[in-house]
Design an enzyme around this catalytic site. Sequence first.
Site, PDB file in Angstrom:
ATOM      1  N   ASN A 184      -1.930   5.786  36.111  1.00 33.41           N
ATOM      2  CA  ASN A 184      -2.354   6.459  37.067  1.00 33.41           C
ATOM      3  C   ASN A 184      -3.892   6.524  37.482  1.00 33.41           C
ATOM      4  O   ASN A 184      -4.201   6.554  38.714  1.00 33.41           O
ATOM      5  CB  ASN A 184      -1.642   7.930  36.964  1.00 33.41           C
ATOM      6  CG  ASN A 184      -1.973   8.861  38.263  1.00 33.41           C
ATOM      7  OD1 ASN A 184      -1.662   8.298  39.150  1.00 33.41           O
ATOM      8  ND2 ASN A 184      -2.729  10.118  37.817  1.00 33.41           N
TER       9      ASN A 184
ATOM     10  N   LYS B 155       9.597 -30.967  34.514  1.00 34.95           N
ATOM     11  CA  LYS B 155       9.183 -30.885  36.061  1.00 34.95           C
ATOM     12  C   LYS B 155       9.955 -31.894  36.887  1.00 34.95           C
ATOM     13  O   LYS B 155      10.680 -32.632  36.241  1.00 34.95           O
ATOM     14  CB  LYS B 155       7.810 -31.278  36.156  1.00 34.95           C
ATOM     15  CG  LYS B 155       6.827 -30.484  35.318  1.00 34.95           C
ATOM     16  CD  LYS B 155       6.273 -29.006  36.043  1.00 34.95           C
ATOM     17  CE  LYS B 155       5.316 -28.283  35.159  1.00 34.95           C
ATOM     18  NZ  LYS B 155       5.091 -27.080  35.641  1.00 34.95           N
TER      19      LYS B 155
ATOM     20  N   LYS C 109       9.831 -28.277  38.482  1.00 36.01           N
ATOM     21  CA  LYS C 109      10.282 -26.844  37.992  1.00 36.01           C
ATOM     22  C   LYS C 109      11.569 -26.568  38.795  1.00 36.01           C
ATOM     23  O   LYS C 109      12.331 -25.638  38.043  1.00 36.01           O
ATOM     24  CB  LYS C 109       9.085 -25.871  38.088  1.00 36.01           C
ATOM     25  CG  LYS C 109       8.455 -25.605  39.347  1.00 36.01           C
ATOM     26  CD  LYS C 109       7.525 -24.612  39.625  1.00 36.01           C
ATOM     27  CE  LYS C 109       6.364 -24.722  38.858  1.00 36.01           C
ATOM     28  NZ  LYS C 109       5.437 -23.781  38.767  1.00 36.01           N
TER      29      LYS C 109
ATOM     30  N   ASP D 112      10.717 -23.945  33.054  1.00 40.32           N
ATOM     31  CA  ASP D 112       9.520 -23.210  33.875  1.00 40.32           C
ATOM     32  C   ASP D 112       9.982 -21.724  33.963  1.00 40.32           C
ATOM     33  O   ASP D 112      11.017 -21.230  34.019  1.00 40.32           O
ATOM     34  CB  ASP D 112       9.309 -24.076  35.142  1.00 40.32           C
ATOM     35  CG  ASP D 112       7.918 -23.809  35.664  1.00 40.32           C
ATOM     36  OD1 ASP D 112       7.331 -22.676  36.142  1.00 40.32           O
ATOM     37  OD2 ASP D 112       7.211 -24.772  35.278  1.00 40.32           O
TER      38      ASP D 112
ATOM     39  N   HIS E  34       6.582 -16.152  28.287  1.00 41.44           N
ATOM     40  CA  HIS E  34       5.680 -16.677  29.327  1.00 41.44           C
ATOM     41  C   HIS E  34       4.813 -15.600  30.044  1.00 41.44           C
ATOM     42  O   HIS E  34       5.565 -14.484  30.252  1.00 41.44           O
ATOM     43  CB  HIS E  34       6.277 -17.444  30.330  1.00 41.44           C
ATOM     44  CG  HIS E  34       5.624 -18.356  31.226  1.00 41.44           C
ATOM     45  ND1 HIS E  34       4.712 -17.839  32.520  1.00 41.44           N
ATOM     46  CD2 HIS E  34       5.251 -19.457  31.243  1.00 41.44           C
ATOM     47  CE1 HIS E  34       4.193 -18.602  32.993  1.00 41.44           C
ATOM     48  NE2 HIS E  34       4.241 -19.866  32.332  1.00 41.44           N
TER      49      HIS E  34
ATOM     50  N   SER F 131      -1.180 -24.554  27.674  1.00 40.84           N
ATOM     51  CA  SER F 131      -0.404 -25.130  28.593  1.00 40.84           C
ATOM     52  C   SER F 131      -1.448 -25.230  30.207  1.00 40.84           C
ATOM     53  O   SER F 131      -1.825 -23.906  30.291  1.00 40.84           O
ATOM     54  CB  SER F 131       0.816 -24.639  28.824  1.00 40.84           C
ATOM     55  OG  SER F 131       1.529 -24.955  29.731  1.00 40.84           O
TER      56      SER F 131
END
Length: 469
Positions: free
Chosen positions: A123, A175, A177, A203, A294, A379
Amino acid sequence: MSPQTETKASVGFKAGVKDYKLNYYTPDYETKDTDILAAFRVTPQPGVPPEEAGAAVAAESSTGTWTTVWTDGLTSLDRYKGRCYHIEPVAGEENQYIPYVAYPLDLFEEGSVTNMFTSIVGNVFGFKALRALRLEDLRIPPAYSKTFQGPPHGIQVERDKLNKYGRPLLGCTIKPKLGLSAKNYGRAVYECLRGGLDFTKDDENVNSQPFMRWRDRFLFCAEALYKAQAETGEIKGHYLNATAGTCEEMMKRAVFARELGVPIVMHDYLTGGFTANTSLAHYCRDNGLLLHIHRAMHAVIDRQKNHGMHFRVLAKALRMSGGDHVHAGTVVGKLEGERDITLGFVDLLRDDFIEKDRSRGIYFTQDWVSLPGVLPVASGGIHVWHMPALTEIFGDDSVLQFGGGTLGHPWGNAPGAVANRVALEACVQARNEGRDLAREGNEIIREASKWSPELAAACEVWKEIKFEF
């Protein structure tokens, strides 16, 4: 109105608005071993004294509100209130201060990162008296950290499960992704794992979209890693992203991953939420799954230097909530990260005891007692020429993840994986022989490339790639 029903402001208790510093700024307070300590960076509005700003933070993140209320008399505020016990100016910054706040442990539910953050940052960040506010660090006392399970397994158990020792682990994000079919996705996974990587990764925004539903992806990836394991004799893994729109759906995906016998699943812990993450971590420990985390959305929270929350706080919260890996920046690639500061929170993820060190952004000595450690994941925009620096900076207990640095190899995915594995093995061997990776890194890579055409091709492709913005 009769005298009996007449109401006066002075009757009952002393109402009105008080300065926060009268009750919440206590420079004589001696912190307790059980207190949760917080270091904020505060930028007060013009005319607001730093003591009032620090006290306002302590009040609004604990027992205070904007006015005196009669129910204050029904409890002991001295027992439960947060206290601003020290304030210092920020060197080199105008009108910025670091107020330190101590919170009694009884303010927080045991084992709940959600409740901890709801109290401390839920808050107060919208408070008008403050132009900007940033939570720089937290000291989590053992009395509180022991109420958390923490990472499902931890660093040593993961190494034992994978039978991989003495070097960083190698990974790759598949990839593009988005857009691949499940079968082609599985093919890319297989080629990377066959080439020498330990892990491949969904991903963060691969969940269950029309072009590739989660169940199809899980099946093809499981087939790929079992095939790669049979051919290489090494244990392999693919981070199957279990993140979903509901906790029930997330758990269903984790259960299916366990039934397939894969070693690891993945979660986006900030977008998914700490409650969901802790539930998934508990399931992973109970069922032998590793958990890759992640940090998608972290920069929304942590990138501004004077407002939000530093990633070291999010890293500590993740260690408490649960995760065996978490992305931690690279220092050398395309994503932002200062070396000393990054290594500071990397130590907070891995080590049991971390001394206060302001040069690395560590405001408090942190004792994790027996809470398992988390592997940091490097990464983002890294390739074979970065391997010596990454090996030196992150050490053995880390995961080095090359997405484009694997799949962008001119000969394909498997040769890209070979190039990274050869570069890593060369750097580890050179380090073990006592060579200086910082000074001799490029030479070490060139020497290794003489014996590996895959590495030589990778060196040629990425010899001039830099991210300078």
